[in-house]
Design an enzyme around this catalytic site. Structure first.
Site, PDB file in Angstrom:
ATOM      1  N   GLY A  87       0.822  -1.217   0.000  1.00 36.87           N
ATOM      2  CA  GLY A  87       0.000   0.000   0.000  1.00 36.87           C
ATOM      3  C   GLY A  87       0.848   1.256   0.000  1.00 36.87           C
ATOM      4  O   GLY A  87       0.493   2.260   0.621  1.00 36.87           O
ATOM      5  N   ILE A 116      -1.081   6.737   3.679  1.00 35.38           N
ATOM      6  CA  ILE A 116      -0.208   6.422   4.813  1.00 35.38           C
ATOM      7  C   ILE A 116       1.036   5.647   4.355  1.00 35.38           C
ATOM      8  O   ILE A 116       2.157   5.932   4.783  1.00 35.38           O
ATOM      9  CB  ILE A 116      -1.014   5.612   5.862  1.00 35.38           C
ATOM     10  CG1 ILE A 116      -2.142   6.481   6.438  1.00 35.38           C
ATOM     11  CG2 ILE A 116      -0.115   5.069   6.965  1.00 35.38           C
ATOM     12  CD1 ILE A 116      -3.261   5.706   7.124  1.00 35.38           C
ATOM     13  N   SER A 147      -6.830  -0.312  12.878  1.00 33.93           N
ATOM     14  CA  SER A 147      -7.638   0.907  12.975  1.00 33.93           C
ATOM     15  C   SER A 147      -8.490   0.874  14.246  1.00 33.93           C
ATOM     16  O   SER A 147      -8.847  -0.205  14.737  1.00 33.93           O
ATOM     17  CB  SER A 147      -8.573   0.994  11.771  1.00 33.93           C
ATOM     18  OG  SER A 147      -9.495   2.050  11.933  1.00 33.93           O
ATOM     19  N   TYR A 149     -15.440  -3.884   7.271  1.00 32.24           N
ATOM     20  CA  TYR A 149     -14.184  -3.139   7.448  1.00 32.24           C
ATOM     21  C   TYR A 149     -13.704  -3.248   8.897  1.00 32.24           C
ATOM     22  O   TYR A 149     -12.539  -3.556   9.164  1.00 32.24           O
ATOM     23  CB  TYR A 149     -14.359  -1.673   7.033  1.00 32.24           C
ATOM     24  CG  TYR A 149     -13.092  -0.876   7.224  1.00 32.24           C
ATOM     25  CD1 TYR A 149     -11.998  -1.063   6.375  1.00 32.24           C
ATOM     26  CD2 TYR A 149     -12.952   0.032   8.278  1.00 32.24           C
ATOM     27  CE1 TYR A 149     -10.812  -0.364   6.564  1.00 32.24           C
ATOM     28  CE2 TYR A 149     -11.773   0.737   8.471  1.00 32.24           C
ATOM     29  CZ  TYR A 149     -10.709   0.534   7.613  1.00 32.24           C
ATOM     30  OH  TYR A 149      -9.525   1.221   7.811  1.00 32.24           O
TER      31      TYR A 149
HETATM   32  N1  LIG Z   1      -7.229   6.874   6.267  1.00 26.49           N
HETATM   33  C1  LIG Z   1      -7.664   6.596   7.476  1.00 26.49           C
HETATM   34  O1  LIG Z   1      -8.327   7.423   8.129  1.00 26.49           O
HETATM   35  C2  LIG Z   1      -7.339   5.277   8.122  1.00 26.49           C
HETATM   36  C3  LIG Z   1      -7.698   5.095   9.478  1.00 26.49           C
HETATM   37  C4  LIG Z   1      -7.392   3.891  10.093  1.00 26.49           C
HETATM   38  C5  LIG Z   1      -6.740   2.896   9.383  1.00 26.49           C
HETATM   39  N2  LIG Z   1      -6.420   3.082   8.054  1.00 26.49           N
HETATM   40  C6  LIG Z   1      -5.740   1.989   7.362  1.00 26.49           C
HETATM   41  O2  LIG Z   1      -4.555   2.505   6.791  1.00 26.49           O
HETATM   42  C7  LIG Z   1      -4.153   1.673   5.696  1.00 26.49           C
HETATM   43  C8  LIG Z   1      -3.757   2.563   4.529  1.00 26.49           C
HETATM   44  O3  LIG Z   1      -4.891   3.302   4.129  1.00 26.49           O
HETATM   45  P1  LIG Z   1      -4.819   4.787   3.554  1.00 26.49           P
HETATM   46  O4  LIG Z   1      -5.668   5.634   4.410  1.00 26.49           O
HETATM   47  O5  LIG Z   1      -3.422   5.176   3.308  1.00 26.49           O
HETATM   48  O6  LIG Z   1      -5.623   4.572   2.184  1.00 26.49           O
HETATM   49  P2  LIG Z   1      -5.225   4.866   0.657  1.00 26.49           P
HETATM   50  O7  LIG Z   1      -4.670   6.246   0.532  1.00 26.49           O
HETATM   51  O8  LIG Z   1      -6.438   4.511  -0.132  1.00 26.49           O
HETATM   52  O9  LIG Z   1      -4.038   3.830   0.364  1.00 26.49           O
HETATM   53  C9  LIG Z   1      -4.311   2.449   0.291  1.00 26.49           C
HETATM   54  C10 LIG Z   1      -3.134   1.747  -0.360  1.00 26.49           C
HETATM   55  O10 LIG Z   1      -3.456   0.334  -0.465  1.00 26.49           O
HETATM   56  C11 LIG Z   1      -3.299  -0.069  -1.829  1.00 26.49           C
HETATM   57  N3  LIG Z   1      -4.217  -1.162  -2.180  1.00 26.49           N
HETATM   58  C12 LIG Z   1      -5.552  -1.222  -1.975  1.00 26.49           C
HETATM   59  N4  LIG Z   1      -6.043  -2.365  -2.483  1.00 26.49           N
HETATM   60  C13 LIG Z   1      -5.001  -3.047  -3.011  1.00 26.49           C
HETATM   61  C14 LIG Z   1      -4.872  -4.272  -3.707  1.00 26.49           C
HETATM   62  N5  LIG Z   1      -5.912  -5.061  -3.968  1.00 26.49           N
HETATM   63  N6  LIG Z   1      -3.637  -4.659  -4.108  1.00 26.49           N
HETATM   64  C15 LIG Z   1      -2.549  -3.866  -3.872  1.00 26.49           C
HETATM   65  N7  LIG Z   1      -2.612  -2.691  -3.240  1.00 26.49           N
HETATM   66  C16 LIG Z   1      -3.818  -2.277  -2.818  1.00 26.49           C
HETATM   67  C17 LIG Z   1      -3.611   1.191  -2.629  1.00 26.49           C
HETATM   68  O11 LIG Z   1      -3.138   1.067  -3.952  1.00 26.49           O
HETATM   69  P3  LIG Z   1      -3.594   2.090  -5.138  1.00 26.49           P
HETATM   70  O12 LIG Z   1      -2.708   3.302  -4.996  1.00 26.49           O
HETATM   71  O13 LIG Z   1      -3.351   1.306  -6.374  1.00 26.49           O
HETATM   72  O14 LIG Z   1      -5.051   2.419  -4.902  1.00 26.49           O
HETATM   73  C18 LIG Z   1      -2.877   2.225  -1.793  1.00 26.49           C
HETATM   74  O15 LIG Z   1      -1.498   2.185  -2.054  1.00 26.49           O
HETATM   75  C19 LIG Z   1      -5.320   0.749   5.425  1.00 26.49           C
HETATM   76  O16 LIG Z   1      -5.026  -0.534   5.955  1.00 26.49           O
HETATM   77  C20 LIG Z   1      -6.480   1.372   6.197  1.00 26.49           C
HETATM   78  O17 LIG Z   1      -7.416   0.405   6.616  1.00 26.49           O
HETATM   79  C21 LIG Z   1      -6.711   4.250   7.423  1.00 26.49           C
END
Ligand SMILES: NC(=O)c1ccc[n+]([C@@H]2O[C@H](COP(=O)([O-])OP(=O)(O)OC[C@H]3O[C@@H](n4cnc5c(N)ncnc54)[C@H](OP(=O)(O)O)[C@@H]3O)[C@@H](O)[C@H]2O)c1
Length: 285
Positions: free
Chosen positions: A13, A18, A142, A169
């Site tokens: 990711g 993040i 999370s 989720y």
């Molecule tokens: N944002 C929040 O408020 C928050 C809060 C708590 C926990 N989290 C957790 O933080 C983590 C990162 O999330 P984020 O907020 O940084 O979201 P994000 O900006 O949407 O980034 C998600 C990353 O995961 C990759 N990804 C998703 N599906 C995939 C797949 N099938 N195969 C390969 N890569 C994949 C995406 O790739 P692409 O670039 O190709 O889309 C991207 O690089 C997640 O586990 C999420 O549950 C987030």
């Protein structure tokens, strides 16, 4: 096979939010980052940026769709072919899906991406982490895990969907904690640690896969979101900080150990999830 100086970190990711910020912070600290990404153009651009900014030309990427167990296994094989060791595995890729979808392998997508990919990538590379002597597994969980329930163990494919994808989720983020607890238990005495963290509510691309309404929600709540730098900080700290050596099985937020939900503290659930995950992967072969 390439030789490396600083820690060698495999990060999922890394192409957004993040994970992308974590890659930048880790590279700035002298680590070599190997990014797993489904979008090769984004991965290439990030790795070029990391090479330029850190002066380290060993950053690299592997392409794979983490919703497919077969692809996760292939990524692990390719990692072994190209790299001689693994110091940190940072499982971070994750997503929320408003509607229930099945992957090509017939698994519910939230379960597949947010839990099973962590499980498979880690178990496929565990011997390398053990060989490193002080390997670390860091997983992005999370506070949404509080919405996960013990009933998940009887409904891993999330047939009881609920509204807006929040139950699946929350369950997947609960699974990240159970996975961490069970991994830490299995690795006791090996020197390899497993920890997870809540990054806070972070301004990232999160939920942007869910159409206009989700984008509006993320835009309206922007004043309550923290920047990616703060969001990535605890994960980067867990991956690299010397003071974390030997600390295992924890759930952290803002660099502090936090209490998890009652379901997350269930004594049997972590082992049950592990066994069910093994079965599901075995049945796919
Ligand atoms: N944002 C929040 O408020 C928050 C809060 C708590 C926990 N989290 C957790 O933080 C983590 C990162 O999330 P984020 O907020 O940084 O979201 P994000 O900006 O949407 O980034 C998600 C990353 O995961 C990759 N990804 C998703 N599906 C995939 C797949 N099938 N195969 C390969 N890569 C994949 C995406 O790739 P692409 O670039 O190709 O889309 C991207 O690089 C997640 O586990 C999420 O549950 C987030």
């Amino acid at each position: 096979m390439q030789q490396h100086q600083g820690p060698l970190i495999l990060l999922t990711g890394a192409t957004a939010g993040i994970g992308q910020e974590a890659a930048r912070q880790l590279a700035a600290q002298g680590a070599t980052v190997v990014c797993v990404a489904r979008n090769e153009a984004k991965a290439r651009a990030l790795v070029e940026e990391l090479k330029r900014s850190s002066g380290n030309d060993r950053h690299a990427y592997l392409v794979g769709d983490l919703s497919q167990v077969a692809d996760v296994k292939r990524v692990a094989r390719e990692y072994r072919e190209r790299f001689d060791r693994l110091d940190v595995l940072f499982n971070n890729a994750g997503a929320l899906f408003v509607d229930r979808q099945l992957t090509a392998e017939g698994l519910e997508r939230t379960f597949a991406v947010n839990h099973l990919a962590y499980f498979v990538l880690t178990t496929e590379l565990l011997d390398l982490l053990q060989a490193s002597g002080s390997g670390r597994v860091v997983s992005t969980s999370s506070a949404a895990h509080h919405q996960g329930d013990l009933g998940f163990l009887e409904d891993l494919q999330n047939e009881r969907w609920g509204v807006g994808g929040m139950r699946p989720y929350g369950r997947s983020k609960l699974a990240n904690i159970w996975f961490t607890v069970e991994l830490a238990r299995r690795l006791e005495g090996t020197g390899v640690t497993a920890n997870c963290f809540h990054p806070g509510f972070v301004a990232s691309d999160f939920a942007s896969n869910n159409g206009f309404a989700a984008k509006v929600f993320m835009a309206l709540t922007r004043p309550f979101q923290r920047g990616v730098s703060k969001g990535a900080d605890t994960g980067v700290w867990l991956a690299t900080a010397p003071e974390l050596a030997g600390k295992t099985g924890g759930y952290y937020h803002n660099r502090k150990l936090r209490k998890t939900s009652k379901a997350a503290r269930d004594p049997q659930a972590p082992a049950r999830l592990w066994e069910r995950s093994e079965q599901i992967v075995a049945e796919l072969v």
